[in-house]
Design an enzyme around this catalytic site. Structure first.
Site, PDB file in Angstrom:
ATOM      1  N   GLY A  27       0.889  -1.274   0.014  1.00 31.80           N
ATOM      2  CA  GLY A  27      -0.051  -0.039  -0.050  1.00 31.80           C
ATOM      3  C   GLY A  27       0.805   1.317  -0.094  1.00 31.80           C
ATOM      4  N   GLY A  29       0.875   5.627   1.750  1.00 25.51           N
ATOM      5  CA  GLY A  29       0.109   6.483   2.503  1.00 25.51           C
ATOM      6  C   GLY A  29       1.244   7.871   2.097  1.00 25.51           C
ATOM      7  N   GLY A  30       0.659   8.717   3.189  1.00 27.63           N
ATOM      8  CA  GLY A  30       1.425  10.053   2.872  1.00 27.63           C
ATOM      9  C   GLY A  30       2.933   9.894   3.157  1.00 27.63           C
ATOM     10  N   PHE A  31       3.527   8.977   4.036  1.00 29.26           N
ATOM     11  CA  PHE A  31       5.039   8.624   4.211  1.00 29.26           C
ATOM     12  C   PHE A  31       5.316   8.090   2.987  1.00 29.26           C
ATOM     13  CE2 PHE A  31       8.237   7.679   7.022  1.00 29.26           C
ATOM     14  CZ  PHE A  31       8.865   6.963   6.539  1.00 29.26           C
ATOM     15  N   GLY A  32       4.920   7.218   2.357  1.00 30.55           N
ATOM     16  CA  GLY A  32       5.304   6.626   1.279  1.00 30.55           C
ATOM     17  C   GLY A  32       4.826   5.025   1.046  1.00 30.55           C
ATOM     18  N   PRO A  33       5.520   4.562   0.099  1.00 30.33           N
ATOM     19  CA  PRO A  33       5.152   3.096  -0.030  1.00 30.33           C
ATOM     20  C   PRO A  33       5.519   2.203   0.880  1.00 30.33           C
ATOM     21  CG  PRO A  33       6.891   3.543  -1.601  1.00 30.33           C
ATOM     22  CD  PRO A  33       6.408   4.895  -1.007  1.00 30.33           C
ATOM     23  N   VAL A  34       4.575   1.132   1.203  1.00 27.04           N
ATOM     24  CA  VAL A  34       5.030  -0.055   2.286  1.00 27.04           C
ATOM     25  C   VAL A  34       5.138  -1.348   1.501  1.00 27.04           C
ATOM     26  CG1 VAL A  34       4.348  -1.123   4.378  1.00 27.04           C
ATOM     27  CG2 VAL A  34       3.789   1.190   3.814  1.00 27.04           C
ATOM     28  N   LYS A  48       8.737   0.262   5.425  1.00 29.60           N
ATOM     29  CA  LYS A  48       7.975   1.644   4.958  1.00 29.60           C
ATOM     30  C   LYS A  48       9.042   2.393   4.319  1.00 29.60           C
ATOM     31  CE  LYS A  48       4.969   4.553   7.509  1.00 29.60           C
ATOM     32  NZ  LYS A  48       4.550   5.090   8.910  1.00 29.60           N
ATOM     33  N   ASP A 145      -3.668  10.202  14.493  1.00 31.19           N
ATOM     34  CA  ASP A 145      -4.158   9.807  13.040  1.00 31.19           C
ATOM     35  C   ASP A 145      -4.865   8.401  13.008  1.00 31.19           C
ATOM     36  OD1 ASP A 145      -4.558  10.266  10.340  1.00 31.19           O
ATOM     37  OD2 ASP A 145      -2.646   9.440   9.596  1.00 31.19           O
TER      38      ASP A 145
END
Length: 339
Positions: A27, A29-34, A48, A145
């Site tokens: 997936g 998110g705002g941080f980046g891909p996992v 992550k 969050d």
């Protein structure tokens, strides 16, 4: 860092993820891909990877490392270590084989695997994790969050809170703080935070209340975009509660498994108490656990929740047909399918 954290070499991370193969991507998110990975020892991990275009990625990376130095609880995802290579920043977590709560909860087929007993157990587990963050960890932590995609499920479907990039550490005597940088996810943010930047442990309580209503109903908070009666799930739950028809909030998939209707109604009431407009009126997470486990105790009547029916500038922006993934300095909306 004086903690049981490993520093992973870039080569070992590349080998574990097969050069960050697309088929290993879990997936983003705002941080980046996992990515899913498998170490040379045979242990499965989730990697992550900091996105270079993420405005707050470096801050999140440092935040998670500092926080995980302090936090250890059965209902929090465990961080094994990190990797820094040139501009690359990566966090290596335990792998959660059942992905995230939203992977099951909001899917018409997979949701069947979450019967009422399982959902109640997940609610209890999240409660325990938040009590630890707010009360029993060495430093008080506000997650900021909490949402279904940030609750991961292990092989036994036990919930583990993840994603501490947005979290803030409080001193034990601090009650609330103020920020000009609003981060979090639309629909889960309490009014005092979304509108004034004020946050406290009661901010997490609000997010938890929204999440409880989602777990009961199997619906996202922002799924009422065609309903003129209520702008979101919170408003819909409130309308049903006022009319004495709270059981109608129940996910139809729970019809056969929910034999304890009083317990489900109690969870609806707890959820509504958690989304009270005034932060002072919301229960603490310790109070929530007591309410959930002591069915003989009397609970106060909930009042009209925040962001329930009025269609004004703040809430109208929360209505959307699909979850949106953004990463900007003023607002972060991050959704990740699993780890």
């Amino acid at each position: 860092m004086g903690h049981d954290l490993s520093v992973f070499s870039y080569a070992s991370v590349m080998a574990a993820t097969i050069n960050f193969a697309e088929e290993n991507k879990l997936g983003e998110g705002g941080f980046g891909p996992v990515y899913r990975g498998k170490l040379a020892t045979g242990q499965e991990v989730a990697v992550k990877r900091l996105s270079k275009c993420s405005g707050q990625g470096t801050l999140e990376f440092k935040n998670e490392l500092i926080l995980i130095h302090e936090l250890q609880h059965t209902n929090l995802v465990q961080l094994f270590g990190f990797c820094i290579h040139g501009e690359e920043r990566m966090l290596i977590y335990e792998y959660m084989p059942n992905k995230s709560l939203d992977y099951f909860l909001f899917n018409s087929i997979r949701g069947i695997f979450l019967d009422w007993s399982q959902r109640f157990s997940i609610i209890e587990g999240i409660t325990q994790g938040l009590i630890y963050l707010h009360k029993f960890s060495r430093t008080r932590v506000i997650h900021r969050d909490l949402k279904a995609s940030n609750v991961l499920l292990d092989e036994n479907m036990n919930p583990k809170i993840s994603d501490f990039g947005m979290a803030r550490i409080f001193s034990i005597n601090d009650l609330e703080a103020n920020t000009s940088r609003i981060v979090g996810t639309r629909g889960y943010m309490p009014p005092e935070y979304a509108m004034e930047g004020i946050f406290s442990t009661k901010s997490d309580v609000y997010s938890f209340g929204v999440l409880v209503l989602e777990i009961i109903s199997g619906r996202r908070n922002n799924s009422f975009y065609n309903d003129d009666r209520a702008i979101n799930l919170v408003g819909y739950a409130w309308e049903l509660w006022k009319e004495g028809t709270g059981l109608q909030l129940m996910d139809p998939k729970l019809a056969d498994s929910c034999t304890n209707k009083d317990q489900l109604l109690r969870c609806v009431q707890v959820g509504l108490l958690c989304v009270e407009d005034s932060a002072a009126n919301r229960p603490t997470m310790s109070d929530v656990l007591s309410a959930l486990t002591n069915e003989s105790s009397r609970l106060p009547a909930p009042t009209k929740p925040a962001f329930s029916t009025e269609r004004h500038a703040v809430t109208s922006s929360m209505v959307e047909k699909e979850p949106q993934i953004l990463s900007v300095n003023d607002l972060t909306i991050s959704d990740c399918d699993g780890r």
